[in-house]
Design a protein around this motif. Sequence first.
Motif, PDB file in Angstrom:
ATOM      1  N   THR A   1      -1.913  -9.370  -1.204  1.00  0.00           N
ATOM      2  CA  THR A   1      -0.870  -9.623  -0.206  1.00  0.00           C
ATOM      3  C   THR A   1      -1.002 -11.054   0.312  1.00  0.00           C
ATOM      4  O   THR A   1      -0.023 -11.802   0.379  1.00  0.00           O
ATOM      5  CB  THR A   1      -1.018  -8.641   0.980  1.00  0.00           C
ATOM      6  OG1 THR A   1      -1.142  -7.326   0.477  1.00  0.00           O
ATOM      7  CG2 THR A   1       0.163  -8.729   1.926  1.00  0.00           C
TER       8      THR A   1
ATOM      9  N   LYS B   1     -12.687  -6.864   3.721  1.00  0.00           N
ATOM     10  CA  LYS B   1     -13.524  -6.103   2.783  1.00  0.00           C
ATOM     11  C   LYS B   1     -14.009  -7.060   1.690  1.00  0.00           C
ATOM     12  O   LYS B   1     -13.352  -7.191   0.646  1.00  0.00           O
ATOM     13  CB  LYS B   1     -12.706  -4.969   2.142  1.00  0.00           C
ATOM     14  CG  LYS B   1     -12.241  -3.878   3.101  1.00  0.00           C
ATOM     15  CD  LYS B   1     -11.446  -2.805   2.343  1.00  0.00           C
ATOM     16  CE  LYS B   1     -10.974  -1.700   3.256  1.00  0.00           C
ATOM     17  NZ  LYS B   1     -10.077  -0.736   2.562  1.00  0.00           N
TER      18      LYS B   1
ATOM     19  N   GLU C   1      -3.538 -11.116   9.801  1.00  0.00           N
ATOM     20  CA  GLU C   1      -3.534  -9.848   9.057  1.00  0.00           C
ATOM     21  C   GLU C   1      -4.383  -8.814   9.780  1.00  0.00           C
ATOM     22  O   GLU C   1      -5.346  -9.162  10.466  1.00  0.00           O
ATOM     23  CB  GLU C   1      -4.138 -10.075   7.659  1.00  0.00           C
ATOM     24  CG  GLU C   1      -3.103 -10.364   6.572  1.00  0.00           C
ATOM     25  CD  GLU C   1      -2.366  -9.116   6.102  1.00  0.00           C
ATOM     26  OE1 GLU C   1      -2.324  -8.108   6.832  1.00  0.00           O
ATOM     27  OE2 GLU C   1      -1.826  -9.164   4.982  1.00  0.00           O
ATOM     28  N   ASP C   2      -4.062  -7.548   9.576  1.00  0.00           N
ATOM     29  CA  ASP C   2      -4.923  -6.474  10.089  1.00  0.00           C
ATOM     30  C   ASP C   2      -6.181  -6.362   9.231  1.00  0.00           C
ATOM     31  O   ASP C   2      -7.288  -6.250   9.735  1.00  0.00           O
ATOM     32  CB  ASP C   2      -4.164  -5.137  10.120  1.00  0.00           C
ATOM     33  CG  ASP C   2      -3.473  -4.790   8.796  1.00  0.00           C
ATOM     34  OD1 ASP C   2      -3.444  -5.627   7.870  1.00  0.00           O
ATOM     35  OD2 ASP C   2      -2.950  -3.670   8.697  1.00  0.00           O
TER      36      ASP C   2
ATOM     37  N   TYR D   1       0.802  -1.217   0.000  1.00  0.00           N
ATOM     38  CA  TYR D   1       0.000   0.000   0.000  1.00  0.00           C
ATOM     39  C   TYR D   1       0.831   1.261   0.000  1.00  0.00           C
ATOM     40  O   TYR D   1       1.798   1.378   0.726  1.00  0.00           O
ATOM     41  CB  TYR D   1      -0.886   0.020   1.253  1.00  0.00           C
ATOM     42  CG  TYR D   1      -2.354  -0.050   0.929  1.00  0.00           C
ATOM     43  CD1 TYR D   1      -3.176   1.044   1.142  1.00  0.00           C
ATOM     44  CD2 TYR D   1      -2.912  -1.199   0.396  1.00  0.00           C
ATOM     45  CE1 TYR D   1      -4.515   0.986   0.842  1.00  0.00           C
ATOM     46  CE2 TYR D   1      -4.249  -1.269   0.093  1.00  0.00           C
ATOM     47  CZ  TYR D   1      -5.056  -0.171   0.323  1.00  0.00           C
ATOM     48  OH  TYR D   1      -6.378  -0.230   0.026  1.00  0.00           O
TER      49      TYR D   1
ATOM     50  N   LEU E   1      -9.704   2.788   5.943  1.00  0.00           N
ATOM     51  CA  LEU E   1      -9.754   2.842   7.405  1.00  0.00           C
ATOM     52  C   LEU E   1      -8.373   3.062   8.000  1.00  0.00           C
ATOM     53  O   LEU E   1      -7.361   2.645   7.429  1.00  0.00           O
ATOM     54  CB  LEU E   1     -10.335   1.525   7.943  1.00  0.00           C
ATOM     55  CG  LEU E   1     -11.680   1.076   7.350  1.00  0.00           C
ATOM     56  CD1 LEU E   1     -12.081  -0.277   7.909  1.00  0.00           C
ATOM     57  CD2 LEU E   1     -12.764   2.116   7.621  1.00  0.00           C
TER      58      LEU E   1
ATOM     59  N   ASP F   1      -7.967  -6.823   1.886  1.00  0.00           N
ATOM     60  CA  ASP F   1      -8.628  -5.910   0.947  1.00  0.00           C
ATOM     61  C   ASP F   1      -8.776  -6.659  -0.383  1.00  0.00           C
ATOM     62  O   ASP F   1      -9.674  -7.475  -0.546  1.00  0.00           O
ATOM     63  CB  ASP F   1      -7.743  -4.660   0.866  1.00  0.00           C
ATOM     64  CG  ASP F   1      -8.333  -3.502   0.072  1.00  0.00           C
ATOM     65  OD1 ASP F   1      -9.053  -3.752  -0.901  1.00  0.00           O
ATOM     66  OD2 ASP F   1      -8.059  -2.352   0.407  1.00  0.00           O
ATOM     67  N   THR F   2      -7.877  -6.449  -1.342  1.00  0.00           N
ATOM     68  CA  THR F   2      -7.965  -7.170  -2.614  1.00  0.00           C
ATOM     69  C   THR F   2      -7.560  -8.634  -2.459  1.00  0.00           C
ATOM     70  O   THR F   2      -7.970  -9.490  -3.243  1.00  0.00           O
ATOM     71  CB  THR F   2      -7.028  -6.551  -3.667  1.00  0.00           C
ATOM     72  OG1 THR F   2      -5.677  -6.674  -3.207  1.00  0.00           O
ATOM     73  CG2 THR F   2      -7.355  -5.095  -3.906  1.00  0.00           C
ATOM     74  N   GLY F   3      -6.741  -8.912  -1.455  1.00  0.00           N
ATOM     75  CA  GLY F   3      -6.249 -10.273  -1.243  1.00  0.00           C
ATOM     76  C   GLY F   3      -4.911 -10.546  -1.907  1.00  0.00           C
ATOM     77  O   GLY F   3      -4.376 -11.648  -1.803  1.00  0.00           O
TER      78      GLY F   3
HETATM   79  P1  IMP Z   1      -4.495  -6.249  -0.192  1.00  0.00           P
HETATM   80  O1  IMP Z   1      -3.228  -6.873  -0.702  1.00  0.00           O
HETATM   81  O2  IMP Z   1      -5.153  -5.363  -1.209  1.00  0.00           O
HETATM   82  O3  IMP Z   1      -5.471  -7.263   0.402  1.00  0.00           O
HETATM   83  O4  IMP Z   1      -4.104  -5.239   0.950  1.00  0.00           O
HETATM   84  C1  IMP Z   1      -3.687  -5.687   2.172  1.00  0.00           C
HETATM   85  C2  IMP Z   1      -2.873  -4.641   2.893  1.00  0.00           C
HETATM   86  O5  IMP Z   1      -3.171  -3.300   2.448  1.00  0.00           O
HETATM   87  C3  IMP Z   1      -3.234  -4.649   4.374  1.00  0.00           C
HETATM   88  O6  IMP Z   1      -2.437  -5.545   5.082  1.00  0.00           O
HETATM   89  C4  IMP Z   1      -3.029  -3.210   4.777  1.00  0.00           C
HETATM   90  O7  IMP Z   1      -1.679  -3.007   5.150  1.00  0.00           O
HETATM   91  C5  IMP Z   1      -3.321  -2.421   3.530  1.00  0.00           C
HETATM   92  N1  IMP Z   1      -4.710  -1.907   3.549  1.00  0.00           N
HETATM   93  C6  IMP Z   1      -5.786  -2.398   2.887  1.00  0.00           C
HETATM   94  N2  IMP Z   1      -6.891  -1.694   3.152  1.00  0.00           N
HETATM   95  C7  IMP Z   1      -6.515  -0.712   4.011  1.00  0.00           C
HETATM   96  C8  IMP Z   1      -7.235   0.349   4.684  1.00  0.00           C
HETATM   97  O8  IMP Z   1      -8.456   0.538   4.558  1.00  0.00           O
HETATM   98  N3  IMP Z   1      -6.486   1.131   5.500  1.00  0.00           N
HETATM   99  C9  IMP Z   1      -5.145   0.970   5.688  1.00  0.00           C
HETATM  100  N4  IMP Z   1      -4.440  -0.013   5.099  1.00  0.00           N
HETATM  101  C10 IMP Z   1      -5.125  -0.839   4.265  1.00  0.00           C
END
Ligand code: IMP
Length: 178
Positions: A110, A134, A102-103, A74, A156, A106-108
Amino acid sequence: MQTVTLHDKSFDIFISEQIIQESIAAVAQQINADYHGKNPLFIGILNGSFLFVADLFRLIEGQAEISFLKMSSYEGTSSTGKINELIGLNQDISGRHVIIVEDIVDTGMTLEKIIHDLQQKGPASLAVATLLFKPAAYQKTIPVNYVGIKVANDFLVGYGLDYDGLGRNLKAIYKLKS
Ligand code: IMP
Ligand code: MG
């Protein structure tokens, strides 16, 4: 605090400290039931998960271990799609029951990378626990086994989540003002 400002943006209170802690207790209860006697290995994904994993891990009963991985995808408020593995895992996970923490998912993207890498290392099982999920943003098929709170597709901050480095120390979770 009802509203906070971080860098150039304002955020409104969204999930209280109490609701966060209640959802963590519910996740811990499910994990305790599912992993009784299995000595699970929790792997916290840094930086965002550090508060969640600390509160969750204290509620885990019996033998359990913890380790950390650091990844990041991110920049600012939208996913860049770039995933960097910054700190690798120096622990043998073969034959272990691993729970990735994980905290937020989002898209998955990571998560997919982490799962792919960890699967090569021969764990006995691999599960995912996340404080926030999400569903509308999720693009992958990997099951997210333990979810604290499902949220809409908003940006968030707080309780470990940051906006360009700030906001992680907020006790509650805040939503970007629209
Ligand atoms: P993904 O790879 O899109 O699933 O994103 C995962 C990572 O993006 C999380 O571990 C967070 O560090 C960051 N992230 C995703 N959504 C948010 C958000 O709403 N606020 C802050 N960080 C986010
Ligand atoms: Mg993160």
